[in-house]
Write a protein that holds these residues in place. Structure first.
Motif, PDB file in Angstrom:
ATOM      1  N   ALA A 230      47.292  66.427  27.632  1.00  0.00           N
ATOM      2  CA  ALA A 230      47.052  66.577  26.289  1.00  0.00           C
ATOM      3  C   ALA A 230      46.283  65.532  25.782  1.00  0.00           C
ATOM      4  CB  ALA A 230      48.098  66.294  25.400  1.00  0.00           C
ATOM      5  N   THR A 231      45.699  65.581  24.564  1.00  0.00           N
ATOM      6  CA  THR A 231      44.266  64.273  24.663  1.00  0.00           C
ATOM      7  C   THR A 231      44.890  64.420  23.224  1.00  0.00           C
ATOM      8  OG1 THR A 231      41.997  63.356  24.704  1.00  0.00           O
ATOM      9  CG2 THR A 231      42.781  65.826  23.827  1.00  0.00           C
ATOM     10  N   ASP A 232      44.541  63.394  21.849  1.00  0.00           N
ATOM     11  CA  ASP A 232      44.026  63.116  20.784  1.00  0.00           C
ATOM     12  C   ASP A 232      43.195  61.923  20.388  1.00  0.00           C
ATOM     13  OD1 ASP A 232      45.354  64.000  19.125  1.00  0.00           O
ATOM     14  OD2 ASP A 232      47.740  63.783  20.069  1.00  0.00           O
ATOM     15  N   VAL A 233      42.580  61.486  19.174  1.00  0.00           N
ATOM     16  CA  VAL A 233      41.340  60.432  18.998  1.00  0.00           C
ATOM     17  C   VAL A 233      41.823  59.984  17.843  1.00  0.00           C
ATOM     18  CG1 VAL A 233      40.231  62.547  17.766  1.00  0.00           C
ATOM     19  CG2 VAL A 233      39.112  59.888  18.936  1.00  0.00           C
ATOM     20  N   LEU A 234      41.434  58.306  18.076  1.00  0.00           N
ATOM     21  CA  LEU A 234      41.721  58.472  17.076  1.00  0.00           C
ATOM     22  C   LEU A 234      40.446  57.270  16.434  1.00  0.00           C
ATOM     23  CD1 LEU A 234      45.309  55.813  17.285  1.00  0.00           C
ATOM     24  CD2 LEU A 234      44.712  57.859  15.853  1.00  0.00           C
ATOM     25  N   VAL A 235      39.852  57.424  14.689  1.00  0.00           N
ATOM     26  CA  VAL A 235      39.005  57.251  14.822  1.00  0.00           C
ATOM     27  C   VAL A 235      39.029  56.872  13.169  1.00  0.00           C
ATOM     28  CG1 VAL A 235      36.700  57.857  13.675  1.00  0.00           C
ATOM     29  CG2 VAL A 235      37.691  59.528  14.987  1.00  0.00           C
ATOM     30  N   GLU A 236      38.450  54.688  13.682  1.00  0.00           N
ATOM     31  CA  GLU A 236      37.876  54.141  11.917  1.00  0.00           C
ATOM     32  C   GLU A 236      37.634  55.270  11.115  1.00  0.00           C
ATOM     33  OE1 GLU A 236      35.520  50.925  13.045  1.00  0.00           O
ATOM     34  OE2 GLU A 236      36.082  49.623  11.258  1.00  0.00           O
ATOM     35  N   GLY A 237      38.523  54.450   9.558  1.00  0.00           N
ATOM     36  CA  GLY A 237      38.376  55.596   8.781  1.00  0.00           C
ATOM     37  C   GLY A 237      38.830  56.602   8.475  1.00  0.00           C
ATOM     38  N   VAL A 238      39.279  57.539   9.126  1.00  0.00           N
ATOM     39  CA  VAL A 238      39.971  58.311   9.929  1.00  0.00           C
ATOM     40  C   VAL A 238      41.179  58.413   9.186  1.00  0.00           C
ATOM     41  CG1 VAL A 238      39.903  60.878  10.271  1.00  0.00           C
ATOM     42  CG2 VAL A 238      38.225  59.564  10.045  1.00  0.00           C
ATOM     43  N   HIS A 239      41.703  57.563  10.564  1.00  0.00           N
ATOM     44  CA  HIS A 239      42.926  57.476  11.745  1.00  0.00           C
ATOM     45  C   HIS A 239      43.139  55.788  10.972  1.00  0.00           C
ATOM     46  CE1 HIS A 239      41.185  60.849  14.247  1.00  0.00           C
ATOM     47  NE2 HIS A 239      42.685  61.195  12.889  1.00  0.00           N
ATOM     48  N   PHE A 240      42.503  54.845  10.876  1.00  0.00           N
ATOM     49  CA  PHE A 240      43.298  53.669  10.131  1.00  0.00           C
ATOM     50  C   PHE A 240      41.643  52.808   9.455  1.00  0.00           C
ATOM     51  CE2 PHE A 240      40.406  53.524  14.341  1.00  0.00           C
ATOM     52  CZ  PHE A 240      39.590  53.104  14.370  1.00  0.00           C
TER      53      PHE A 240
ATOM     54  N   ALA B  96      50.303  59.401  33.430  1.00  0.00           N
ATOM     55  CA  ALA B  96      49.549  58.308  33.757  1.00  0.00           C
ATOM     56  C   ALA B  96      48.195  58.908  32.866  1.00  0.00           C
ATOM     57  CB  ALA B  96      48.449  58.705  35.085  1.00  0.00           C
ATOM     58  N   ALA B  97      47.203  58.259  32.409  1.00  0.00           N
ATOM     59  CA  ALA B  97      46.290  58.440  31.046  1.00  0.00           C
ATOM     60  C   ALA B  97      45.176  57.512  30.760  1.00  0.00           C
ATOM     61  CB  ALA B  97      47.043  57.864  29.921  1.00  0.00           C
ATOM     62  N   VAL B  98      43.854  58.595  30.680  1.00  0.00           N
ATOM     63  CA  VAL B  98      42.551  58.065  30.774  1.00  0.00           C
ATOM     64  C   VAL B  98      42.226  57.532  29.151  1.00  0.00           C
ATOM     65  CG1 VAL B  98      42.483  58.677  32.569  1.00  0.00           C
ATOM     66  CG2 VAL B  98      41.949  60.231  30.526  1.00  0.00           C
ATOM     67  N   ALA B  99      41.645  56.244  28.734  1.00  0.00           N
ATOM     68  CA  ALA B  99      41.632  56.061  27.504  1.00  0.00           C
ATOM     69  C   ALA B  99      39.556  55.604  27.102  1.00  0.00           C
ATOM     70  CB  ALA B  99      41.939  54.910  27.185  1.00  0.00           C
ATOM     71  N   ALA B 100      39.164  56.942  26.719  1.00  0.00           N
ATOM     72  CA  ALA B 100      38.081  57.003  26.063  1.00  0.00           C
ATOM     73  C   ALA B 100      37.559  55.809  25.225  1.00  0.00           C
ATOM     74  CB  ALA B 100      36.547  57.738  25.837  1.00  0.00           C
ATOM     75  N   LEU B 101      36.353  55.244  24.514  1.00  0.00           N
ATOM     76  CA  LEU B 101      36.620  53.767  23.660  1.00  0.00           C
ATOM     77  C   LEU B 101      34.890  53.922  22.850  1.00  0.00           C
ATOM     78  CD1 LEU B 101      38.657  50.956  24.981  1.00  0.00           C
ATOM     79  CD2 LEU B 101      39.507  53.308  24.336  1.00  0.00           C
ATOM     80  N   VAL B 102      34.636  53.655  21.450  1.00  0.00           N
ATOM     81  CA  VAL B 102      33.650  53.468  21.688  1.00  0.00           C
ATOM     82  C   VAL B 102      33.817  51.965  20.547  1.00  0.00           C
ATOM     83  CG1 VAL B 102      32.181  54.347  19.698  1.00  0.00           C
ATOM     84  CG2 VAL B 102      32.807  56.152  20.838  1.00  0.00           C
TER      85      VAL B 102
ATOM     86  N   THR C  71      31.836  52.551  26.055  1.00  0.00           N
ATOM     87  CA  THR C  71      31.226  52.161  25.004  1.00  0.00           C
ATOM     88  C   THR C  71      30.455  51.520  23.647  1.00  0.00           C
ATOM     89  OG1 THR C  71      28.845  54.001  23.978  1.00  0.00           O
ATOM     90  CG2 THR C  71      30.612  54.554  24.708  1.00  0.00           C
ATOM     91  N   ALA C  72      29.309  51.120  23.454  1.00  0.00           N
ATOM     92  CA  ALA C  72      28.873  50.810  22.400  1.00  0.00           C
ATOM     93  C   ALA C  72      28.523  51.585  20.871  1.00  0.00           C
ATOM     94  CB  ALA C  72      28.149  49.485  22.345  1.00  0.00           C
ATOM     95  N   GLY C  73      29.529  51.272  19.608  1.00  0.00           N
ATOM     96  CA  GLY C  73      28.722  52.222  19.118  1.00  0.00           C
ATOM     97  C   GLY C  73      29.121  51.736  17.183  1.00  0.00           C
ATOM     98  N   PRO C  74      28.838  53.096  16.437  1.00  0.00           N
ATOM     99  CA  PRO C  74      28.431  52.326  14.691  1.00  0.00           C
ATOM    100  C   PRO C  74      30.925  51.866  14.547  1.00  0.00           C
ATOM    101  CG  PRO C  74      28.179  54.440  15.246  1.00  0.00           C
ATOM    102  CD  PRO C  74      28.325  54.181  16.467  1.00  0.00           C
ATOM    103  N   ALA C  75      31.574  52.693  14.826  1.00  0.00           N
ATOM    104  CA  ALA C  75      32.591  52.804  14.058  1.00  0.00           C
ATOM    105  C   ALA C  75      33.521  52.717  15.675  1.00  0.00           C
ATOM    106  CB  ALA C  75      33.151  53.754  13.120  1.00  0.00           C
ATOM    107  N   LEU C  76      34.946  51.523  15.308  1.00  0.00           N
ATOM    108  CA  LEU C  76      35.812  52.088  16.068  1.00  0.00           C
ATOM    109  C   LEU C  76      36.579  53.733  16.350  1.00  0.00           C
ATOM    110  CD1 LEU C  76      37.270  50.241  18.335  1.00  0.00           C
ATOM    111  CD2 LEU C  76      39.469  50.044  17.029  1.00  0.00           C
TER     112      LEU C  76
END
Ligand code: ADP
Ligand code: MG
Length: 306
Positions: free
Chosen positions: A39-49, A80-86, A118-123
């Protein structure tokens, strides 16, 4: 196309169907060969927190917690889990995010074994998780049968209440705020439900009514909820508490109440609340103590994706 669920339906039509014995799109986690869960889930700044309402370590924690919650909803155990971060490069957030992820990995016994940064405009944090099914097999959304009892763990609407307070500029109850920012995946409860022959299960991420509706639709059944039986923090159950999401409690159905109580007791867990019954007529009804019935409308949270 406008809604998240319409998009998922369209995508499902375009994709191949799973081989016999596997479950792909449509449940909390996919069930692969041999019962492996994915399974996978995503958290986006301004939407989820929002940075002003939580610590960035909370966001790291929650990214793993919501994934582990989808494994819990199958009765499974994380592997086990993997995490992709902006991560925005200007804000010094990285250290706290790393601490939150590491803390959660340890707490849920779910090693973080890789990812991408990776770097990006929002967490943004996107995690994916592997899990194993319980011995009796993963508990799907589709197995609820008329006559089954409906259960929910913990209290409902707690996280939604904290968020409503924050948005209104009020100080939320500290316990409710913790539920919003540091949800605990109900892994032991999910396994106890599976061991008690649960027929269907989902985690309450969109709101109790919306998530129970997912079970009912997948199973081709309806439900009657007893208004006084739903454990709600600090107020009566109603439309507002029913649509508040983010609780990450489990809602499940099971045919034998004694088996449910015995299984939770044996695991040293508080008994889940029995909140109603699955019915053959395909709608959701709220029944009041004076016998009055009212159709439940709550549709819960859905992302508008244009
Ligand atoms: P949950 O709240 O349990 O994470 P969702 O409501 O987000 O589940 O998704 C419903 C179902 O649709 C799940 O089975 C999920 O895996 C699937 N799904 C959602 N988005 C996508 C996508 N972009 N590609 C494939 N499957 C998806
Ligand atoms: Mg889920």
């Amino acid at each position: 196309m406008s809604g998240e669920f319409e998009f998922i339906e369209r995508l499902t039509e375009l994709l191949a169907a799973p081989p016999f014995g596997q479950v792909w799109i449509g449940d909390d986690a996919a069930v692969l060969d041999g019962g492996q869960l994915f399974a996978t889930d995503v958290l986006v700044e301004g939407v989820h927190f929002d940075r002003s309402f939580c610590d960035m370590a909370d966001v790291g924690w929650k990214a793993l917690a919501v994934n582990a919650s989808d494994i819990a909803a199958m009765g499974g155990t994380p592997l086990a889990a993997v995490a992709a971060l902006v991560i925005p490069s200007d804000a010094g957030l990285a250290d706290a995010v790393a601490r939150g992820l590491a803390h959660a990995a340890e707490a849920f016994r779910c090693p973080l074994v890789g990812g991408d940064t990776t770097a990006g405009p929002a967490l943004m944090i996107s995690a994916a998780i592997l899990g194993s099914s319980p011995e009796s097999g993963a508990v799907l959304r589709s197995g609820a049968r008329p006559g089954d009892s409906i259960y929910v763990t913990g209290t409902i609407g707690t996280a939604g209440r904290a968020l409503a307070d924050l948005l209104a500029g009020r100080d939320p109850d500290p316990e409710a705020l913790l539920r919003l920012n540091r949800p605990t995946p109900r892994l032991a409860e999910g396994r106890a439900a599976a061991a008690a022959a649960a027929t269907a299960m989902i985690d309450v991420s969109d709101g109790l009514v919306a998530d129970l509706r997912h079970i009912c639709e997948a199973s081709g059944v309806g439900a009657t909820i007893l208004e006084g039986a739903v454990p709600v923090m600090g107020s009566a159950f109603g439309e507002s508490t029913s649509v508040g999401g983010d609780d990450y409690e489990l809602c499940f159905t099971a045919p034998d109440p004694e088996a449910v109580d015995a299984s939770f007791d044996q695991a040293g867990l508080a008994a889940p609340a029995r909140i109603g019954l699955i019915t053959a007529r395909a709608d959701l009804i709220l029944r009041f103590s004076d016998g009055r019935d009212r159709p439940l409308q709550g549709t819960g949270w859905e992302h508008d994706i244009g």
